[in-house]
Every structure is written in structure tokens, then in C-alpha cells.
Scaffold this active site. Structure first.
Site, mmCIF file in Angstrom:
data_model
loop_
_atom_site.group_PDB
_atom_site.id
_atom_site.type_symbol
_atom_site.label_atom_id
_atom_site.label_comp_id
_atom_site.label_asym_id
_atom_site.label_seq_id
_atom_site.Cartn_x
_atom_site.Cartn_y
_atom_site.Cartn_z
ATOM 1 N N ASP A 175 0.916 -1.171 -0.082
ATOM 2 C CA ASP A 175 -0.103 -0.072 -0.069
ATOM 3 C C ASP A 175 0.779 1.343 0.089
ATOM 4 O OD1 ASP A 175 0.899 0.317 2.519
ATOM 5 O OD2 ASP A 175 -1.095 0.192 3.451
ATOM 6 N N CYS A 210 3.301 -3.275 4.051
ATOM 7 C CA CYS A 210 2.389 -2.147 4.561
ATOM 8 C C CYS A 210 2.920 -1.356 5.261
ATOM 9 C CB CYS A 210 0.843 -2.679 4.692
ATOM 10 S SG CYS A 210 0.719 -3.632 6.395
ATOM 11 N N THR A 263 2.734 -1.585 8.837
ATOM 12 C CA THR A 263 3.351 -2.343 9.865
ATOM 13 C C THR A 263 3.408 -4.013 9.563
ATOM 14 O OG1 THR A 263 0.880 -3.116 10.567
ATOM 15 C CG2 THR A 263 2.160 -0.982 11.923
ATOM 16 N N HIS A 307 10.382 -23.626 9.463
ATOM 17 C CA HIS A 307 9.159 -24.131 10.309
ATOM 18 C C HIS A 307 7.979 -24.071 9.733
ATOM 19 C CE1 HIS A 307 11.492 -24.566 14.241
ATOM 20 N NE2 HIS A 307 12.408 -24.858 13.225
ATOM 21 N N HIS A 357 7.461 -30.626 11.266
ATOM 22 C CA HIS A 357 6.780 -29.179 10.736
ATOM 23 C C HIS A 357 5.816 -29.586 9.877
ATOM 24 C CE1 HIS A 357 9.725 -27.296 13.208
ATOM 25 N NE2 HIS A 357 10.586 -27.865 12.591
HETATM 26 C C1 RB5 Z 1 -1.863 2.625 6.588
HETATM 27 O O1 RB5 Z 1 -1.871 3.848 7.249
HETATM 28 C C2 RB5 Z 1 -1.748 1.566 7.560
HETATM 29 O O2 RB5 Z 1 -2.818 1.205 8.334
HETATM 30 C C3 RB5 Z 1 -1.115 0.361 6.805
HETATM 31 O O3 RB5 Z 1 -0.003 0.524 6.063
HETATM 32 C C4 RB5 Z 1 -1.032 -0.976 7.674
HETATM 33 O O4 RB5 Z 1 0.111 -0.746 8.359
HETATM 34 C C5 RB5 Z 1 -1.952 -1.855 8.108
HETATM 35 O O5 RB5 Z 1 -1.984 -2.835 8.667
#
Ligand code: RB5
Length: 145
Positions: A8, A65, A67, A98, A133
Site C-alpha cells: 500500500d 504495508c 506495520t 518451520h 513441521h
Molecule cells: C496505513 O496507514 C496502515 O494502516 C497500513 O499500511 C498498515 O500498517 C495496516 O496494517
């Protein structure tokens, strides 16, 4: 080797870096977007990469993304997709050894380019160990049904 990659807006910059890094190593990359830093919704891109794997047009997927959490949650809704959020190489090593993960998920807002390169290298060069595994993955496949 062929890899499908997607992000994203929060993962866009790191996705562009990883794409160029893979291509510099002679790895073929299918870039499923996003193609600019404009705000977009991560499930769209998780779905595109997951489908490339389901359709067997690539060997592995990479999703980024902010996080890594949204991409992981979404990609793991798809059958036969095992997406692992890896913030450093040791996680990538065990995700392959694993968990036999087929999508590497990284965090664009938490990882720098060098750490991402090392995490990608580890993921792509580590094999599944099988044995006990495989039994555990078979148990996951039962839940999937
Ligand atoms: C975008 O702001 C953020 O929410 C997205 O990149 C991600 O971290 C969501 O899990």
C-alpha cells in the site's frame, strides 16, 4: 525464480527498493502495485499477490504495508497462502524452515532498506525442514477445510 510483490502507500517506498534489489539479482518480479505514494487500501494488493501464488504464476510473494499487520491478516484469508510477518532475518529463516511460508510480509514504517534486503535474502535462501513441521502444517490445512 519469480516473485509477486505488492504494497500500500505506507509500503510503497520500501516496495520500490525491494523490487529493484530483486531485479538486480536477476529475479523476475511481478509488480502488483501500488504504483504511487497516494493513499490506497492494503487488502486490494494482498489479494492480487495471493492470487498470483494461488494461480502458480510465481514462486513466492512479498507484501509490504506500514506495520505488515494488515497485509498478513488479509493474505492469510486466502486458501493455501501462508503469509509471515518478518521484521528481521531470523524471523524469515524460521518462517521458511518451520512454517513453509509462501509470502514474506514486511513493515515499511519499521524497516530500513538494508534490513529488508537481508530479510528477503534469508527468506528466499532458506528451505522448509519438513518432518514434524509438515505434520503441523497438515493440521493447519485441516482447519482451512
Ligand atoms: C496505513 O496507514 C496502515 O494502516 C497500513 O499500511 C498498515 O500498517 C495496516 O496494517
Amino acid at each position: 525464480m519469480k516473485i509477486s510483490i505488492g504494497s500500500d502507500h505506507a509500503g510503497f517506498e520500501l516496495k520500490e527498493h525491494v523490487k529493484k534489489y530483486l531485479e538486480s539479482k536477476g529475479i523476475e518480479v511481478v509488480d502488483e502495485g501500488t504504483y504511487s505514494p497516494d493513499s490506497v487500501d492494503y487488502p486490494v494488493f494482498a489479494g492480487k499477490v495471493a492470487k498470483d501464488l494461488q494461480n502458480k504464476i510465481v514462486d513466492y510473494g512479498i507484501l509490504i504495508c506500514g506495520t505488515g499487520l494488515g497485509m498478513s491478516i488479509t493474505a492469510n484469508k486466502f486458501k493455501n497462502i501462508y503469509a509471515a510477518l518478518c521484521l528481521y532475518p531470523t524471523m524469515a529463516k524460521y518462517a521458511r524452515m518451520h512454517n513453509n511460508a509462501n509470502i514474506l510480509v514486511m513493515a515499511g514504517r519499521l524497516m530500513g532498506p538494508t534490513l529488508a534486503e537481508e530479510t528477503v535474502d534469508t527468506f528466499l535462501s532458506t528451505s522448509f525442514e519438513g518432518g514434524r513441521h509438515q505434520r503441523r502444517i497438515d493440521e493447519i490445512k485441516e482447519i482451512e477445510k
